[in-house]
Design a protein around this motif. Structure first.
Motif, PDB file in Angstrom:
ATOM      1  N   UNK A  70       0.851  -1.183   0.000  1.00 39.54           N
ATOM      2  CA  UNK A  70       0.000   0.000   0.000  1.00 39.54           C
ATOM      3  C   UNK A  70       0.889   1.235   0.000  1.00 39.54           C
ATOM      4  N   UNK A  71       0.285   2.371  -0.342  1.00 41.53           N
ATOM      5  CA  UNK A  71       1.048   3.615  -0.367  1.00 41.53           C
ATOM      6  C   UNK A  71       0.234   4.726   0.273  1.00 41.53           C
ATOM      7  N   UNK A  72       0.906   5.603   0.980  1.00 36.55           N
ATOM      8  CA  UNK A  72       0.300   6.758   1.630  1.00 36.55           C
ATOM      9  C   UNK A  72       1.003   7.986   1.072  1.00 36.55           C
ATOM     10  N   UNK A  73       0.340   8.648   0.117  1.00 37.25           N
ATOM     11  CA  UNK A  73       1.014   9.755  -0.577  1.00 37.25           C
ATOM     12  C   UNK A  73       1.325  10.918   0.354  1.00 37.25           C
ATOM     13  N   UNK A  74       0.395  11.349   1.211  1.00 36.85           N
ATOM     14  CA  UNK A  74       0.724  12.480   2.095  1.00 36.85           C
ATOM     15  C   UNK A  74       1.940  12.210   2.978  1.00 36.85           C
ATOM     16  N   UNK A  75       2.137  10.938   3.346  1.00 37.97           N
ATOM     17  CA  UNK A  75       3.289  10.585   4.178  1.00 37.97           C
ATOM     18  C   UNK A  75       4.494  10.170   3.341  1.00 37.97           C
TER      19      UNK A  75
END
Length: 118
Positions: A70-75
């Motif tokens: 998964x990816x968390x763009x803001x982080x």
């Protein structure tokens, strides 16, 4: 100059779980396909999981149903959730960022050791 930093590796018993993290510094993940590779002792590096900038995922058959990328763009972070770990999952795990259009633009992390053993 961008760099990737992995964390979350360690020693776990068979059947256990770990979550690996990969944080980008000086590189924004948005235009990159993010990959997790692994390399076991004496073996070639292999692609384990991929997530595109649009969120499409792909997994090696050996981890399908057990691992989730998964990816968390803001982080600016990519994760690899690993469940039902097996001894054969033991390896150094590497994070890779591959630009979706500029094939020569890629970054690698330093790797994090995952050991599955009793």
């Amino acid at each position: 100059q961008g760099r990737l930093v992995e964390s979350g590796g360690g020693l776990v018993q068979p059947g256990g779980s770990l979550r690996l993290s990969c944080v980008g510094f000086g590189v924004t993940f948005v235009p990159y396909t993010m990959n997790w590779y692994r390399q076991a002792a004496g073996k070639q590096r292999e692609l384990v999981a991929t997530i595109t900038s649009s969120g499409r995922t792909n997994y090696d058959d050996s981890v399908t149903g057990r691992f989730t990328i998964s990816r968390d763009e803001p982080k600016n972070t990519v994760y690899l959730q690993m469940n039902s770990l097996k001894p054969e999952d033991t390896a150094v795990y590497y994070c890779n960022a591959q630009h979706a259009r500029l094939r020569d633009l890629a970054y690698w992390g330093q790797g994090t050791q995952v050991t599955v053993s009793t």
